[in-house]
Design an enzyme around this catalytic site. Structure first.
Site, PDB file in Angstrom:
ATOM      1  N   GLN A   1     -39.250 -39.785  39.509  1.00  0.00           N
ATOM      2  CA  GLN A   1     -38.729 -39.197  40.747  1.00  0.00           C
ATOM      3  C   GLN A   1     -39.891 -38.693  41.601  1.00  0.00           C
ATOM      4  OE1 GLN A   1     -36.383 -35.762  39.814  1.00  0.00           O
ATOM      5  NE2 GLN A   1     -35.494 -35.589  41.853  1.00  0.00           N
ATOM      6  N   GLY A   2     -40.031 -39.231  42.809  1.00  0.00           N
ATOM      7  CA  GLY A   2     -41.117 -38.797  43.691  1.00  0.00           C
ATOM      8  C   GLY A   2     -40.609 -37.900  44.804  1.00  0.00           C
TER       9      GLY A   2
ATOM     10  N   SER B   1     -41.196 -33.833  44.809  1.00  0.00           N
ATOM     11  CA  SER B   1     -42.091 -32.698  45.073  1.00  0.00           C
ATOM     12  C   SER B   1     -43.493 -33.158  45.445  1.00  0.00           C
ATOM     13  CB  SER B   1     -42.201 -31.817  43.832  1.00  0.00           C
ATOM     14  OG  SER B   1     -40.994 -31.177  43.574  1.00  0.00           O
TER      15      SER B   1
ATOM     16  N   SER C   1     -42.350 -36.471  36.307  1.00  0.00           N
ATOM     17  CA  SER C   1     -42.111 -36.648  34.870  1.00  0.00           C
ATOM     18  C   SER C   1     -41.953 -38.121  34.539  1.00  0.00           C
ATOM     19  CB  SER C   1     -40.848 -35.905  34.454  1.00  0.00           C
ATOM     20  OG  SER C   1     -41.043 -34.523  34.621  1.00  0.00           O
TER      21      SER C   1
ATOM     22  N   GLU D   1     -28.617 -34.449  39.732  1.00  0.00           N
ATOM     23  CA  GLU D   1     -29.611 -33.869  38.827  1.00  0.00           C
ATOM     24  C   GLU D   1     -29.138 -32.527  38.286  1.00  0.00           C
ATOM     25  OE1 GLU D   1     -33.514 -33.359  40.535  1.00  0.00           O
ATOM     26  OE2 GLU D   1     -34.432 -33.132  38.569  1.00  0.00           O
TER      27      GLU D   1
ATOM     28  N   SER E   1     -35.605 -24.521  42.059  1.00  0.00           N
ATOM     29  CA  SER E   1     -35.776 -23.254  41.346  1.00  0.00           C
ATOM     30  C   SER E   1     -34.504 -22.425  41.459  1.00  0.00           C
ATOM     31  CB  SER E   1     -36.949 -22.482  41.945  1.00  0.00           C
ATOM     32  OG  SER E   1     -36.602 -22.054  43.252  1.00  0.00           O
TER      33      SER E   1
ATOM     34  N   GLU F   1     -34.152 -19.630  42.627  1.00  0.00           N
ATOM     35  CA  GLU F   1     -34.081 -18.977  43.938  1.00  0.00           C
ATOM     36  C   GLU F   1     -33.444 -19.912  44.968  1.00  0.00           C
ATOM     37  OE1 GLU F   1     -36.640 -18.851  41.783  1.00  0.00           O
ATOM     38  OE2 GLU F   1     -36.248 -16.761  41.286  1.00  0.00           O
TER      39      GLU F   1
END
Lengths: 374, 396
Positions: free
Chosen positions: B129-130, B132, B164, B247, B379, B381
C-alpha cells in the site's frame, strides 16, 4: 446468523421511550420527587408486562431479545425499577416456575396486576447469592434483605433464600405477616431501595419457585438480572452520550462550540466507541438468555461487568463535558450518575462478574483441552 | 437476532473443518510452528495462502466470476472462527486480500477486475500500500508523490513510507498527486503500480520490535500505463477513503481477533502453569481480574465485527463505523498485551529463547508489535476526528 433487531423490536423500544418521555417527573432534578406511580399503569396498558408471558397465560410469548430495546429505553428513561424487576421475575417464572405457579401468576403479571420486587442481597454477604443466610423453614421465612428496589410498591417479593439446605427462590406477599419494609437512606431515592426484614414471614401456597433441587433458578435470576441491568445501563449511557454531544455542539467558549476542540471531540468519540462496544456485549447476552445457550452465564457476566463500567465512565464524562453546569442540581445529570451507581451494584458489580468470567473461561478451556487429549 | 447457524452454514463449516484437518502440517501448534526467521516466515505464510487457494478457500466472499467462492459474510465469519479453532497461520498477502481486492472490485474496470482479482486470490501477486509519505501521515491528503501524464503513461516520482511487505510484493496501489494546482483533496489519483517497474527502490525500515516488515519505497521516473488508474483522474481521494474503510472494517478486525484470542488463551495457559510462591499465578485475584477484562474485550472485538457484518447484510453502507471497530480493537489489544506483561511479573522482561522466560517468551515481541496498532491505518486521533465529525456531527 443475524445480529440486528427487526422492525417490531425497534419500534417497541421507541414506543417505551416515547411513553416514558410523557412523564417528566421521571427525570426531574430531585430524585425524591421522581417516583410517579402512574408510570406503572401506563406501561401495563401498553402491554409491556404481557410480552414475556406465554400466549397460553394471556401474554404475547416473546423472548428477552424481543424486549432488549424496550429495556434499554427503561434505563434511558429512568423508569421505576419495579418495571425491570417484574420483567426479570417473569422470565424466571416462565422458565423455572411450576405449572401451578405459572397458571396463578402469569395472567396477573400480563395485565399489570402483579408487581414483583427482587430481594437478593444481604448485609455483610457481598454479591454472591450462594452466601445468603435467609432461610425458609416450617415457621415461614426468616432473614434480612437489603437494597431491594421498589420493595414498598411491590405486590410480591422474590426472595433468594436457603430452602432445604440449598439456595432457592421463594415468593413472599408484601403484606404477609412478619414482613417489614424500611426505606434506605441512599444515593438514588428514585430507586425506592428498601431493607426487607422477614421474621418468620408467612408463606403463600407454592412459594418455592420450581421444584426443590431443580437447579438453575438462582443462576438464571443472576444472569437475567445481570443482562437486564446491563441493557438498562446501555440505555443510560446512550442517552448521556447524546446529551454530551448536543451540549458540545451548542456551548460556545473561546469563540467556538466546545465540540470543535479535540479535547472534547475525542472524549465524545471514545464514549461513542464504548457505547457501541457495550451494546455488542449486551445484545449478545440477551440472545444467550433468550435461547438459553451454554454460553449464557459467561455472556451475562461479560455484559454486566463491561456495560456497568461503560455506563459509569460515560456518565462521569458527560458531567465533566458540561463543566460547572454538569455539577448543578438543576440540570439533573446527577440523576443518571445516581441511577448507574445502583445498577452497577445490583446483581454483582464488575469485580464479581470478572471473577465469574474467569471461572467460566477456565472451565471451557479445560474442557477443550480434555477433548483434544481424548 | 439469531446467532445460530443454518444447515447450509453448518455444512460449510464441516467442509472447511475436514479440509483443514488434512491441510495443516501434522503437529501444527504443538510441535510444529512458524519459522523464526522473518523471511522464512513470510514464505511459509505465502505457501499457506496458496494452499488455501488451491483448496478453494481464498476470497471466500468474493464473486465466483473473479475467482472467489461467492460465500456470504456469515460464512466469512465462520471461516474466521474455524481458522481460530485450529490456530491457522496468517497469510502474507493481507493487503491484497483486504484492501486492493475490495477496492478494485468496487471501482476497477472490467479488465482490471479480470486481470488482478484472480491473481490476488492465488497470491501470485502480493500487494503493498503506497499511501503514507514522510510529510503525509495523518494529513494523508497532502501527499506529494507526483504522477504526470505523458501520452499513454504516468511518470511517477516521489517517496512512500511505512510500506509493509514491499519486499515481497509484485504490485503496489498508490495515492499520487496528478494535479498540483487543485485543492489538496481534489488533485489525487489512485494508481496500480507494478513493483518490477524500473525506477522503484525499497529500503527496509526497522521497527521497535526489531523486525523489518515495513519499508521506504522510492519512485524515480517510474512509468505506469494509464489503464492502471482506478477510477477517474483526480478522483483518488474518494477511492482511498473506501480502501481505508476496508482496512478498518470488520473483515480485518475479525482476522485479528482470532490471533488475539489465541494469544490470550496461551496467556491464560501460562498463568495456569506458572508457580508464584506457594500458589499458581492463575490463583492471584488481581491476575484473574486482568485476564477476565481481556477475555471480555477480545470477545467484544468479535461481537463488534459480527454486529457490523449484520448491519451490512441488512443493507447499511460502510461508513465511519469502521473507525469505531478499529479504534476499539487497537486499544483493547494494546490493553491485553500490557496486561500480559503485568501478569508475567518479575520475569516479564525475559524473552525467548532465554530458558528463564515465562510462557515461552512470546509476549514481549507481541507487546512491542502492539504499539503499531493505534498508529497505522489512521492513528487513533484521526479515527476520533472521523467519529466525532462524521458520526456525531461535531463541528470541525
Amino acid at each position: 446468523m443475524n445480529f440486528g433487531f427487526n422492525e417490531e423490536q425497534k419500534s417497541l423500544g421507541e414506543t417505551v421511550a416515547a411513553l416514558l418521555a410523557d412523564f417528566p417527573a421521571l427525570t426531574t432534578p430531585d430524585p425524591a420527587e421522581a417516583r410517579d406511580p402512574a408510570v406503572w399503569r401506563a406501561l401495563a396498558d401498553l402491554g409491556l408486562f404481557a410480552l414475556l408471558v406465554p400466549e397460553a397465560h394471556g401474554g404475547v410469548g416473546l423472548t428477552l431479545v424481543d424486549v432488549a430495546l424496550a429495556i434499554e429505553a427503561l434505563g434511558a428513561g429512568l423508569a421505576p425499577p419495579i418495571a425491570a424487576s417484574t420483567l426479570i421475575a417473569t422470565d424466571i417464572i416462565v422458565r423455572e416456575g411450576t405449572a401451578q405457579q405459572q397458571a396463578s401468576l402469569l395472567p396477573r403479571i400480563a395485565t399489570g396486576d402483579l408487581r414483583i420486587a427482587l430481594a437478593v442481597m444481604e448485609n455483610g454477604q457481598g454479591y454472591d447469592p450462594g452466601a445468603v443466610q435467609t432461610v425458609m423453614g416450617g415457621n415461614g421465612i426468616t432473614g434480612s434483605k437489603i437494597l431491594v428496589p421498589d420493595a414498598d410498591v411491590a405486590d410480591l417479593l422474590l426472595v433468594v433464600a436457603r430452602v432445604d439446605g440449598r439456595v432457592g427462590l421463594v415468593l413472599v406477599a408484601h403484606d404477609a405477616r412478619g414482613v417489614s419494609i424500611r426505606h434506605h437512606a441512599d444515593i438514588d431515592p428514585s430507586s425506592g431501595l428498601c431493607e426487607v426484614t422477614l421474621d418468620g414471614a408467612a408463606l403463600m401456597d407454592g412459594a418455592v419457585i420450581g421444584h426443590a433441587g431443580s437447579g438453575d433458578a438462582v443462576t438464571r435470576l443472576m444472569d437475567a438480572g445481570a443482562i437486564v441491568y446491563a441493557g438498562m445501563a446501555m440505555g443510560m449511557a446512550g442517552r448521556m452520550l447524546d446529551t454530551a454531544v448536543d451540549y458540545a455542539k451548542t456551548r460556545v467558549q473561546f469563540g467556538q462550540p466546545i465540540g470543535a476542540f479535540q479535547s472534547i471531540k475525542h472524549r465524545c468519540a471514545d464514549m461513542a466507541v464504548a457505547v457501541e462496544a457495550g451494546r455488542s456485549a449486551a445484545y449478545y447476552a440477551f440472545w444467550t438468555a433468550a435461547e438459553n445457550v451454554p454460553d449464557r452465564s459467561r455472556a451475562a457476566s461479560m455484559a454486566k461487568a463491561y456495560c456497568g463500567e461503560v455506563a459509569r465512565d460515560v456518565c462521569n464524562e458527560t458531567v465533566q463535558i458540561h463543566g460547572g453546569m454538569g455539577f448543578t442540581w438543576e440540570l439533573g445529570l446527577h440523576r443518571f450518575l445516581r441511577r448507574t451507581k445502583v445498577l452497577e451494584h445490583g446483581f454483582g458489580n464488575h469485580v464479581w462478574h470478572y471473577e465469574r468470567i474467569m471461572v467460566e473461561t477456565l472451565a471451557v478451556q479445560s474442557a477443550v483441552e480434555a477433548a483434544r487429549a481424548a | 437476532m439469531d446467532f445460530s447457524y443454518s444447515p447450509q452454514e453448518e455444512r460449510f463449516r464441516a467442509e472447511l473443518r475436514a479440509w483443514l484437518a488434512d491441510a495443516l502440517p501434522r503437529g501444527w501448534g504443538e510441535t510444529v510452528f512458524e519459522p523464526e526467521d522473518e523471511d522464512e516466515r513470510a514464505m511459509f505464510r505465502l505457501e499457506w495462502e496458496r494452499k488455501l487457494h488451491s483448496g478453494g478457500w481464498s476470497g471466500i466472499n468474493w464473486p465466483v466470476e473473479y475467482g472467489g467462492r461467492g460465500a456470504t459474510l456469515v460464512e466469512r465469519a465462520i471461516f474466521a472462527e474455524e481458522m481460530a479453532r485450529v490456530g491457522a497461520p496468517e497469510g502474507l498477502n493481507i493487503i491484497g486480500h483486504n484492501l486492493a481486492g475490495p477496492t478494485i472490485l468496487l471501482f476497477g474496470t472490467e479488465e482490471q477486475k479480470k486481470y488482478f482479482l484472480p491473481r490476488i486470490l492465488s497470491s501470485e501477486d502480493v500487494w503493498c500500500q503506497g499511501f503514507s509519505e514522510p510529510n503525509a501521515g495523518s494529513d494523508l491528503a497532502s501527499v506529494r508523490t507526483r504522477a504526470e501524464r505523458r501520452g499513454d503513461k504516468f511518470i511517477v516520482n516521489g517517496q512512500k513510507i511505512w510500506t509493509s511487505f514491499a519486499q515481497y510484493s509484485q504490485w503496489c496501489f498508490a495515492l499520487v498527486r496528478t494535479d498540483p494546482d487543485a485543492p489538496k483533496h481534489k488533485g489525487l489519483s489512485f494508481l496500480l503500480i507494478d513493483m518490477k517497474s524500473p525506477g522503484i527502490s525499497i529500503r527496509p525500515l526497522r521497527q521497535i520490535s526489531g523486525e523489518c516488515e515495513f519499508n521506504e519505497t522510492f519512485f524515480d521516473d517510474v512509468e505506469v500505463p494509464v489503464e492502471n488508474i482506478v477510477g477517474d483522474i483526480n478522483d483518488g481521494w474518494r477511492i482511498a477513503m473506501t480502501t481505508l474503510a476496508y482496512e478498518r472494517g470488520p473483515e480485518d478486525a475479525l482476522g485479528r481477533q482470532i490471533r488475539f484470542s489465541q494469544e490470550l488463551e496461551k496467556l491464560i495457559g501460562t498463568t495456569a502453569a506458572t508457580r508464584r510462591g506457594d500458589a499458581m499465578l492463575i490463583d492471584d485475584p488481581i491476575v484473574r481480574q486482568k485476564l477476565a477484562r481481556a477475555v471480555t474485550e477480545v470477545e467484544v472485538m468479535r461481537l463488534n465485527a459480527v454486529r457490523t457484518f449484520s448491519k451490512y447484510l441488512n443493507g447499511d453502507d460502510r461508513g465511519p463505523d469502521a473507525s469505531i471497530i478499529k479504534l476499539y480493537w487497537s486499544h483493547a489489544a494494546q490493553n491485553m498485551y500490557e496486561a500480559a506483561m503485568d501478569i508475567l511479573g518479575p520475569t516479564a522482561p525475559i524473552a525467548a529463547p532465554d530458558p528463564l522466560s515465562t510462557g515461552g517468551g512470546r509476549f514481549q515481541l507481541s507487546y512491542l508489535q502492539s504499539k503499531a496498532f493505534t498508529i497505522y491505518s489512521g492513528s487513533s486521533e484521526i479515527q476520533r476526528n472521523i467519529i466525532g465529525e462524521r458520526m456525531l456531527g461535531l463541528p470541525r
